[in-house]
Scaffold this motif. Structure first.
Motif, PDB file in Angstrom:
ATOM      1  N   GLY A   1      25.649  32.757  39.889  1.00  7.85           N
ATOM      2  CA  GLY A   1      25.870  34.128  39.451  1.00  7.85           C
ATOM      3  C   GLY A   1      26.975  34.813  40.234  1.00  7.85           C
TER       4      GLY A   1
ATOM      5  N   ALA B   1      12.475  31.985  41.872  1.00  9.63           N
ATOM      6  CA  ALA B   1      13.669  31.167  42.093  1.00  9.63           C
ATOM      7  C   ALA B   1      13.240  29.821  42.660  1.00  9.63           C
TER       8      ALA B   1
ATOM      9  N   ARG C   1      18.604  28.039  45.561  1.00  9.85           N
ATOM     10  CA  ARG C   1      19.657  29.044  45.697  1.00  9.85           C
ATOM     11  C   ARG C   1      20.796  28.857  44.694  1.00  9.85           C
ATOM     12  N   LYS C   2      20.742  27.813  43.888  1.00  5.99           N
ATOM     13  CA  LYS C   2      21.849  27.539  42.979  1.00  5.99           C
ATOM     14  C   LYS C   2      22.075  28.682  41.996  1.00  5.99           C
ATOM     15  N   GLY C   3      20.971  29.284  41.533  1.00  2.86           N
ATOM     16  CA  GLY C   3      21.105  30.383  40.575  1.00  2.86           C
ATOM     17  C   GLY C   3      21.825  31.575  41.171  1.00  2.86           C
ATOM     18  N   PHE C   4      21.546  31.883  42.444  1.00  4.96           N
ATOM     19  CA  PHE C   4      22.225  32.997  43.112  1.00  4.96           C
ATOM     20  C   PHE C   4      23.715  32.682  43.258  1.00  4.96           C
TER      21      PHE C   4
ATOM     22  N   SER D   1      21.451  36.212  40.582  1.00  6.59           N
ATOM     23  CA  SER D   1      20.831  35.280  39.646  1.00  6.59           C
ATOM     24  C   SER D   1      20.861  35.863  38.229  1.00  6.59           C
TER      25      SER D   1
ATOM     26  N   HIS E   1       9.474  36.751  38.477  1.00  9.10           N
ATOM     27  CA  HIS E   1      10.613  35.835  38.537  1.00  9.10           C
ATOM     28  C   HIS E   1      10.470  34.960  39.769  1.00  9.10           C
TER      29      HIS E   1
ATOM     30  N   THR F   1      16.338  42.965  46.082  1.00  8.43           N
ATOM     31  CA  THR F   1      15.863  42.769  44.713  1.00  8.43           C
ATOM     32  C   THR F   1      14.621  43.605  44.440  1.00  8.43           C
TER      33      THR F   1
ATOM     34  N   ASN G   1      20.984  40.927  43.736  1.00  7.54           N
ATOM     35  CA  ASN G   1      20.651  39.558  43.362  1.00  7.54           C
ATOM     36  C   ASN G   1      21.589  39.150  42.232  1.00  7.54           C
TER      37      ASN G   1
END
Length: 233
Positions: A209, A200, A203-206, A99, A198, A141, A97
């Protein structure tokens, strides 16, 4: 950077948006069936499928193209890739993951496992919830969370859809439409429960990163993790 996207599904498209916003160029968009010249790229980001990931990563390393992979379900060959990368003096990052928040969550999970190590009245379990199109279960994850607990406790292994025991960590995998990813580690006793979680929202965080990891990997040699990228060591 000139980026090759190996896998152009929902994650690939999200990575493309973030990469373009950060001033990079997408030179290859592979859906897994066409041929392409990986040497056109400065770096590759692999979010393909388990059956394609190993060959994608190997092709990058063989051609001296640094590669970042977030594909899960192929890790039985992970050590082969590590050996190849070291042999070829390549550059590789794998993360279950990418993120930034999840990688901080991984560290909290390890610290909590250390704190709970001697408190035998608590039983530990993990739940992961994802969208119905996710191909593997449990999620990478969730496996990383379990491995973090095993490293810092008396637990020996994780098991999917089973009851807790002295040696195992049960993981429950739930599939629900339109859930990007929710992970919860729970320590439960007769009198209370401790949860760390956690969630989410998209998907922007993935994607962010993964692009940050690709930027960091440029001009480096070796096998790295997101702990290196985020300087969490």
């Amino acid at each position: 950077m000139k980026i090759a996207l190996l896998g152009y599904g929902r994650m690939g498209k999200e990575i493309e948006k973030i990469a373009l916003q950060r001033g990079h160029e997408i030179v290859i968009k592979s859906i897994g069936e066409e041929t392409y010249d990986i040497k056109k790229a400065d770096i590759a980001i692999d979010f393909s499928i388990p059956s394609s990931a190993y060959d994608n990563i190997r092709n990058c390393i063989d051609n001296n193209v640094p590669v970042v992979s977030g594909t899960t379900g192929w890790l039985d060959k992970y050590n082969d890739i590590v050996d190849l990368c070291n042999q070829k003096k390549g550059a590789f990052i794998y993360a279950s993951n990418f993120s930034l928040g999840v990688n901080i969550f991984f560290e909290l999970n390890k610290q909590l496992a250390k704190m709970m190590r001697t408190l035998n009245q608590y039983t530990v379990s993990i739940e992961e919830i994802h969208h119905t199109k996710k191909l593997d279960a449990p999620s990478g994850t969730a496996i990383t969370l379990a491995e973090g607990i095993i490293e810092n406790s008396h637990k020996k292994a994780w098991e999917l859809d089973t009851k807790t025991s002295e040696e195992n960590i049960p993981i429950t995998a739930v599939r629900t439409p339109d859930v990007p990813g929710t992970h919860t580690t729970t320590y439960a006793s007769e009198v209370d429960a401790i949860d760390i979680k956690h969630t989410a929202h998209n998907r922007k965080g993935f994607a962010l990163g993964a692009v940050i990891a690709a930027e960091w990997l440029q001009n480096k040699t070796g096998v790295f993790t997101m702990r290196d990228v985020l300087n969490l060591g």
